[in-house]
Design a protein around this motif. Sequence first.
Motif, short mmCIF file in Angstrom:
data_model
loop_
_atom_site.label_atom_id
_atom_site.label_comp_id
_atom_site.label_asym_id
_atom_site.label_seq_id
_atom_site.Cartn_x
_atom_site.Cartn_y
_atom_site.Cartn_z
N PRO A 89 0.74 -1.28 0.19
CA PRO A 89 0.18 -0.05 -0.20
C PRO A 89 0.88 1.52 -0.32
O PRO A 89 -0.18 2.43 -0.51
N ALA A 90 1.98 1.28 1.09
CA ALA A 90 2.52 2.42 0.63
C ALA A 90 3.37 2.87 -0.94
O ALA A 90 3.46 3.62 -1.03
N ALA A 91 4.09 1.81 -1.11
CA ALA A 91 4.46 2.03 -2.13
C ALA A 91 3.28 2.31 -3.46
O ALA A 91 3.66 3.04 -4.50
N ILE A 92 2.12 2.14 -3.57
CA ILE A 92 1.26 2.16 -4.29
C ILE A 92 0.72 3.59 -4.63
O ILE A 92 0.46 4.60 -5.04
N LYS A 93 0.89 4.22 -2.77
CA LYS A 93 1.37 5.87 -2.41
C LYS A 93 1.85 6.54 -2.82
O LYS A 93 1.63 7.36 -3.91
N SER A 94 2.78 6.08 -2.70
CA SER A 94 4.08 6.58 -3.30
C SER A 94 4.15 6.73 -5.17
O SER A 94 4.26 7.84 -5.92
N ALA A 95 3.80 5.64 -5.33
CA ALA A 95 3.76 5.32 -7.22
C ALA A 95 2.58 6.96 -7.92
O ALA A 95 2.64 7.56 -8.94
N ILE A 96 1.50 6.89 -6.60
CA ILE A 96 0.69 7.96 -7.19
C ILE A 96 0.90 9.56 -7.15
O ILE A 96 0.75 10.08 -7.92
N MET A 97 1.80 9.84 -5.35
CA MET A 97 1.93 10.67 -5.28
C MET A 97 3.37 10.91 -6.52
O MET A 97 3.16 12.57 -6.79
N ASP A 109 0.53 7.05 -15.59
CA ASP A 109 2.18 6.93 -15.25
C ASP A 109 2.14 6.18 -13.68
O ASP A 109 3.36 5.48 -13.65
N ALA A 110 1.25 6.26 -13.18
CA ALA A 110 1.41 5.30 -11.81
C ALA A 110 1.18 4.59 -11.97
O ALA A 110 1.69 3.25 -11.00
N ILE A 111 0.82 3.79 -12.93
CA ILE A 111 1.26 2.34 -13.63
C ILE A 111 2.80 1.35 -13.28
O ILE A 111 3.37 0.76 -13.00
N ASP A 112 3.91 3.18 -13.83
CA ASP A 112 4.94 2.10 -14.14
C ASP A 112 5.97 3.36 -13.16
O ASP A 112 6.42 4.11 -14.08
#
Length: 290
Positions: free
Chosen positions: A100-108, A143-146
């Motif tokens: 979850p934290a990595a997903i949040k990072s990808a989004i931000m 972009d959050a996908i990659d």
Amino acid sequence: MDNWAVKHHINVYKSPKNCSLEHGQLRWRELLFDNLVCISNVGQAASYLDRDFVNYVVLGNEKHFKGPSLSSGEMPEGKFYPLINAVEAKAVNASDNLAPAAIKSAIMTTANTRDSTMHPILDFTNVEATPFDYGAGQVNPNDAIDPGLVYDTTIDDCLNFLCARGYNNTQLKKFSNKPFVCAKSFAIIDLNYPSISIPKLTIDGPVTINRRVKNVGSPGTYVAHVKVPEGIAVSVEPNTLQFNNVGEEKAFKVVFRHIGQGQHQGYVFGTLIWSDGKHFLRSPIAMKLG
């Protein structure tokens, strides 16, 4: 974030009191504690969805929240709106192994700070916005996908953050089932978060923050690029990171120095970007000059 949408369609609720703000206002200063800013996202998930459905969010203490994914009308008080959830789902589908934290990072870190005309985002008074207005920026699901790299905040990071804020062992047990020994050298500003906050930067001495990034893409060499106002000197050590494998994690530190003569006072803002030419891992920076 589109200003018209902010003014007419989105109410932003602050935590923990869940009180609504005036239309069009994004009060990131409400997220201050001990003068430390946690810059995050306010997402436009509704922009990418064509229907309303129920979302569920489960916190670490097993408390459940339930709410609609979007609303075409007013958002009344007392309800929970996890608008970002749909973007997180898209990121999860692309990278099943992301925490979850990595997903949040990808989004931000992949969020946009320019509008559809490639001009800087404006606040509700039509003045150029800052991270206190848009957080990390407008969500960019594709972009959050990659993202290339992520700031993977761990449980130990969070517990050390609480230690740095003065939590004792009894209080820490509310957040962890295992005994935890606080790191001796951990500072609040060292939380491995995708944004950077300096609560006080003076000409008396430098401030150093520590971060780690994890490779979730192809092998590559990332170079650091920093943009800060005049009068602020920044060095990234090391300023180049080489990744050969997925899951490889590397640490770096950023040293901030106030070398100005009082040209700026209060909060100023900047950006740290790690890029391999394809990915652009962008972190907003907020510094309070004293």
